[in-house]
Scaffold this active site. Structure first.
Site, PDB file in Angstrom:
ATOM      1  N   LYS A  15       0.830  -1.201   0.000  1.00 12.57           N
ATOM      2  CA  LYS A  15       0.000   0.000   0.000  1.00 12.57           C
ATOM      3  C   LYS A  15       0.870   1.259   0.000  1.00 12.57           C
ATOM      4  O   LYS A  15       2.080   1.190   0.271  1.00 12.57           O
ATOM      5  CB  LYS A  15      -0.934  -0.031   1.222  1.00 12.57           C
ATOM      6  CG  LYS A  15      -1.902  -1.230   1.217  1.00 12.57           C
ATOM      7  CD  LYS A  15      -2.843  -1.172   2.425  1.00 12.57           C
ATOM      8  CE  LYS A  15      -3.786  -2.365   2.459  1.00 12.57           C
ATOM      9  NZ  LYS A  15      -4.744  -2.286   3.597  1.00 12.57           N
ATOM     10  N   TYR A  55     -12.671  -2.494  -2.487  1.00 16.11           N
ATOM     11  CA  TYR A  55     -13.144  -2.441  -1.102  1.00 16.11           C
ATOM     12  C   TYR A  55     -14.673  -2.394  -1.007  1.00 16.11           C
ATOM     13  O   TYR A  55     -15.214  -1.884  -0.027  1.00 16.11           O
ATOM     14  CB  TYR A  55     -12.549  -1.222  -0.399  1.00 16.11           C
ATOM     15  CG  TYR A  55     -11.107  -1.442   0.050  1.00 16.11           C
ATOM     16  CD1 TYR A  55     -10.742  -2.582   0.770  1.00 16.11           C
ATOM     17  CD2 TYR A  55     -10.119  -0.497  -0.224  1.00 16.11           C
ATOM     18  CE1 TYR A  55      -9.426  -2.779   1.188  1.00 16.11           C
ATOM     19  CE2 TYR A  55      -8.799  -0.690   0.201  1.00 16.11           C
ATOM     20  CZ  TYR A  55      -8.477  -1.837   0.910  1.00 16.11           C
ATOM     21  OH  TYR A  55      -7.175  -2.035   1.337  1.00 16.11           O
ATOM     22  N   PHE A  63     -15.471   4.655   7.674  1.00 15.90           N
ATOM     23  CA  PHE A  63     -14.107   4.982   7.230  1.00 15.90           C
ATOM     24  C   PHE A  63     -13.899   4.760   5.731  1.00 15.90           C
ATOM     25  O   PHE A  63     -12.790   4.919   5.234  1.00 15.90           O
ATOM     26  CB  PHE A  63     -13.083   4.158   8.030  1.00 15.90           C
ATOM     27  CG  PHE A  63     -13.305   2.659   7.971  1.00 15.90           C
ATOM     28  CD1 PHE A  63     -12.871   1.906   6.887  1.00 15.90           C
ATOM     29  CD2 PHE A  63     -13.953   2.003   9.010  1.00 15.90           C
ATOM     30  CE1 PHE A  63     -13.077   0.539   6.831  1.00 15.90           C
ATOM     31  CE2 PHE A  63     -14.165   0.616   8.960  1.00 15.90           C
ATOM     32  CZ  PHE A  63     -13.724  -0.106   7.867  1.00 15.90           C
ATOM     33  N   ARG A  96      -1.296 -14.188   5.017  1.00 18.18           N
ATOM     34  CA  ARG A  96      -2.048 -13.453   6.041  1.00 18.18           C
ATOM     35  C   ARG A  96      -1.374 -13.575   7.405  1.00 18.18           C
ATOM     36  O   ARG A  96      -1.396 -12.638   8.202  1.00 18.18           O
ATOM     37  CB  ARG A  96      -3.522 -13.895   6.094  1.00 18.18           C
ATOM     38  CG  ARG A  96      -4.354 -13.235   4.988  1.00 18.18           C
ATOM     39  CD  ARG A  96      -5.852 -13.410   5.170  1.00 18.18           C
ATOM     40  NE  ARG A  96      -6.449 -12.513   6.144  1.00 18.18           N
ATOM     41  CZ  ARG A  96      -6.979 -11.319   5.857  1.00 18.18           C
ATOM     42  NH1 ARG A  96      -6.962 -10.839   4.635  1.00 18.18           N
ATOM     43  NH2 ARG A  96      -7.524 -10.592   6.800  1.00 18.18           N
ATOM     44  N   THR A 102      -5.636  -7.128  10.924  1.00 22.19           N
ATOM     45  CA  THR A 102      -6.044  -5.922  10.194  1.00 22.19           C
ATOM     46  C   THR A 102      -5.681  -4.650  10.952  1.00 22.19           C
ATOM     47  O   THR A 102      -5.136  -3.705  10.378  1.00 22.19           O
ATOM     48  CB  THR A 102      -7.582  -5.961   9.971  1.00 22.19           C
ATOM     49  OG1 THR A 102      -7.913  -7.181   9.304  1.00 22.19           O
ATOM     50  CG2 THR A 102      -8.045  -4.777   9.153  1.00 22.19           C
ATOM     51  N   ARG A 113       2.391  -5.984   9.569  1.00 24.06           N
ATOM     52  CA  ARG A 113       1.550  -4.869  10.033  1.00 24.06           C
ATOM     53  C   ARG A 113       1.920  -4.451  11.450  1.00 24.06           C
ATOM     54  O   ARG A 113       1.892  -3.265  11.785  1.00 24.06           O
ATOM     55  CB  ARG A 113       0.078  -5.272   9.945  1.00 24.06           C
ATOM     56  CG  ARG A 113      -0.445  -5.330   8.513  1.00 24.06           C
ATOM     57  CD  ARG A 113      -1.778  -6.035   8.447  1.00 24.06           C
ATOM     58  NE  ARG A 113      -2.464  -5.810   7.174  1.00 24.06           N
ATOM     59  CZ  ARG A 113      -3.646  -6.349   6.861  1.00 24.06           C
ATOM     60  NH1 ARG A 113      -4.264  -7.138   7.734  1.00 24.06           N
ATOM     61  NH2 ARG A 113      -4.222  -6.097   5.711  1.00 24.06           N
ATOM     62  N   ASN A 127      -1.945  -0.030   7.217  1.00 20.41           N
ATOM     63  CA  ASN A 127      -1.428  -1.350   7.579  1.00 20.41           C
ATOM     64  C   ASN A 127      -0.574  -1.995   6.488  1.00 20.41           C
ATOM     65  O   ASN A 127      -0.439  -3.204   6.417  1.00 20.41           O
ATOM     66  CB  ASN A 127      -2.551  -2.266   8.072  1.00 20.41           C
ATOM     67  CG  ASN A 127      -3.647  -2.442   7.045  1.00 20.41           C
ATOM     68  OD1 ASN A 127      -3.512  -2.013   5.906  1.00 20.41           O
ATOM     69  ND2 ASN A 127      -4.741  -3.075   7.439  1.00 20.41           N
ATOM     70  N   HIS A 130      -1.875  -5.495   1.713  1.00 25.18           N
ATOM     71  CA  HIS A 130      -3.163  -6.180   1.562  1.00 25.18           C
ATOM     72  C   HIS A 130      -2.905  -7.627   1.188  1.00 25.18           C
ATOM     73  O   HIS A 130      -2.042  -7.910   0.365  1.00 25.18           O
ATOM     74  CB  HIS A 130      -3.994  -5.520   0.456  1.00 25.18           C
ATOM     75  CG  HIS A 130      -5.212  -6.329   0.076  1.00 25.18           C
ATOM     76  ND1 HIS A 130      -6.388  -6.265   0.799  1.00 25.18           N
ATOM     77  CD2 HIS A 130      -5.419  -7.248  -0.893  1.00 25.18           C
ATOM     78  CE1 HIS A 130      -7.270  -7.110   0.255  1.00 25.18           C
ATOM     79  NE2 HIS A 130      -6.702  -7.713  -0.764  1.00 25.18           N
ATOM     80  N   GLU A 141     -10.402 -10.490  -6.654  1.00 24.15           N
ATOM     81  CA  GLU A 141      -9.420  -9.409  -6.616  1.00 24.15           C
ATOM     82  C   GLU A 141      -8.363  -9.546  -7.714  1.00 24.15           C
ATOM     83  O   GLU A 141      -7.991  -8.567  -8.352  1.00 24.15           O
ATOM     84  CB  GLU A 141      -8.733  -9.388  -5.246  1.00 24.15           C
ATOM     85  CG  GLU A 141      -9.672  -8.997  -4.114  1.00 24.15           C
ATOM     86  CD  GLU A 141      -9.046  -9.129  -2.724  1.00 24.15           C
ATOM     87  OE1 GLU A 141      -9.709  -8.769  -1.751  1.00 24.15           O
ATOM     88  OE2 GLU A 141      -7.892  -9.610  -2.621  1.00 24.15           O
TER      89      GLU A 141
HETATM   90  P1  DAT Z   1      -7.980  -7.004   5.789  1.00 26.55           P
HETATM   91  O1  DAT Z   1      -7.249  -5.923   5.038  1.00 26.55           O
HETATM   92  O2  DAT Z   1      -7.178  -7.513   6.951  1.00 26.55           O
HETATM   93  O3  DAT Z   1      -8.492  -8.114   4.895  1.00 26.55           O
HETATM   94  P2  DAT Z   1     -10.692  -5.904   5.797  1.00 26.55           P
HETATM   95  O4  DAT Z   1     -10.881  -6.537   4.468  1.00 26.55           O
HETATM   96  O5  DAT Z   1     -11.729  -6.144   6.847  1.00 26.55           O
HETATM   97  O6  DAT Z   1      -9.277  -6.326   6.450  1.00 26.55           O
HETATM   98  O7  DAT Z   1     -10.551  -4.327   5.644  1.00 26.55           O
HETATM   99  C1  DAT Z   1      -9.865  -3.771   4.555  1.00 26.55           C
HETATM  100  C2  DAT Z   1      -9.092  -2.558   5.018  1.00 26.55           C
HETATM  101  O8  DAT Z   1      -9.990  -1.576   5.558  1.00 26.55           O
HETATM  102  C3  DAT Z   1      -8.110  -2.851   6.144  1.00 26.55           C
HETATM  103  O9  DAT Z   1      -6.870  -3.334   5.660  1.00 26.55           O
HETATM  104  C4  DAT Z   1      -7.991  -1.524   6.821  1.00 26.55           C
HETATM  105  C5  DAT Z   1      -9.374  -0.914   6.655  1.00 26.55           C
HETATM  106  N1  DAT Z   1     -10.181  -1.115   7.880  1.00 26.55           N
HETATM  107  C6  DAT Z   1     -10.833  -2.251   8.229  1.00 26.55           C
HETATM  108  N2  DAT Z   1     -11.472  -2.093   9.398  1.00 26.55           N
HETATM  109  C7  DAT Z   1     -11.217  -0.820   9.781  1.00 26.55           C
HETATM  110  C8  DAT Z   1     -11.607  -0.025  10.920  1.00 26.55           C
HETATM  111  N3  DAT Z   1     -12.398  -0.509  11.882  1.00 26.55           N
HETATM  112  N4  DAT Z   1     -11.151   1.254  10.996  1.00 26.55           N
HETATM  113  C9  DAT Z   1     -10.361   1.761  10.019  1.00 26.55           C
HETATM  114  N5  DAT Z   1      -9.965   1.068   8.931  1.00 26.55           N
HETATM  115  C10 DAT Z   1     -10.380  -0.202   8.813  1.00 26.55           C
HETATM  116 MG    MG Z   2      -9.909  -8.076   3.370  1.00 23.10          MG
END
Ligand code: DAT
Ligand code: MG
Length: 172
Positions: A15, A55, A63, A96, A102, A113, A127, A130, A141
């Site tokens: 990222k 996303y 967010f 992962r 996350t 991370r 973080n 991805h 994806e």
């Molecule tokens: P991951 O990236 O671990 O698969 P995710 O798909 O649930 O997690 O979320 C995608 C991204 O969105 C994650 O890398 C960071 C952001 N994100 C997720 N939950 C969040 C939160 N509660 N507050 C802020 N950003 C968040």
């Molecule tokens: Mg995810």
């Protein structure tokens, strides 16, 4: 090993925060511990459409807007991400695990991370990396970020299409 774990593929994104912090080499070194194979890699300027599609499962979250800005590099004056496909047995779980949780503050300290991520005062999880969450998401994806020709193995079924009168940039 179950069929699903064999020859798995996962999308990896480094990222904009990871690029800005010059972590590319470091992250690729960490991921090489998995002994997985890199079967595609490129730098991408992320359009709003690509970011929102990637996303889309989070579109109702408070967010979401900041997350789209973040992945497009608008918070880091690095308007690019590095996109890769890692391929091999158990690829998703292996990557992962190395990435960590996350929320970078909850991620194991030695994970990618946990080592390099942070939460901004605006609440964005920076973080660093991805990793696809499961095989279905990985397929969605990878097909979103790459064309079949950009991947050096046949991951998913393809078809031949003749594209007429499509303007493309070539070398002058
Ligand atoms: P991951 O990236 O671990 O698969 P995710 O798909 O649930 O997690 O979320 C995608 C991204 O969105 C994650 O890398 C960071 C952001 N994100 C997720 N939950 C969040 C939160 N509660 N507050 C802020 N950003 C968040
Ligand atoms: Mg995810």
């Amino acid at each position: 090993m179950s069929e699903e774990l064999k020859d798995q593929a996962t999308l990896i994104l480094i990222k904009p925060d990871g690029l800005k912090k010059s972590l590319t080499g470091n992250i690729l070194t960490r991921l090489s511990e998995t002994k997985l194979e890199i079967v595609a890699a490129k730098m991408v300027r992320v359009s709003k459409e690509l970011a929102e599609e990637h996303y889309k499962h989070l579109k109702d979250k408070p967010f979401f807007g900041e997350l789209i800005k973040f992945i497009r590099g608008e918070l880091h004056d690095r308007k690019k991400v590095m996109a890769l496909v890692y391929w091999g047995d158990g690829a998703i779980k292996k990557c992962r695990e190395l990435a960590g949780a996350t929320n970078p503050e909850e991620a194991e300290a030695t994970s990618i991370r946990g080592s390099y991520g942070r939460i901004t005062t605006g609440g964005v999880y920076e973080n660093v990396i991805h990793v696809s969450s499961d095989p279905r998401e990985a397929e969605r994806e990878i097909k979103l970020w790459f064309t079949p020709e950009e991947i050096i193995v046949d991951l998913y079924p393809t078809k031949e299409a003749t594209e007429k009168e499509i303007k493309k940039k070539t070398w002058a």
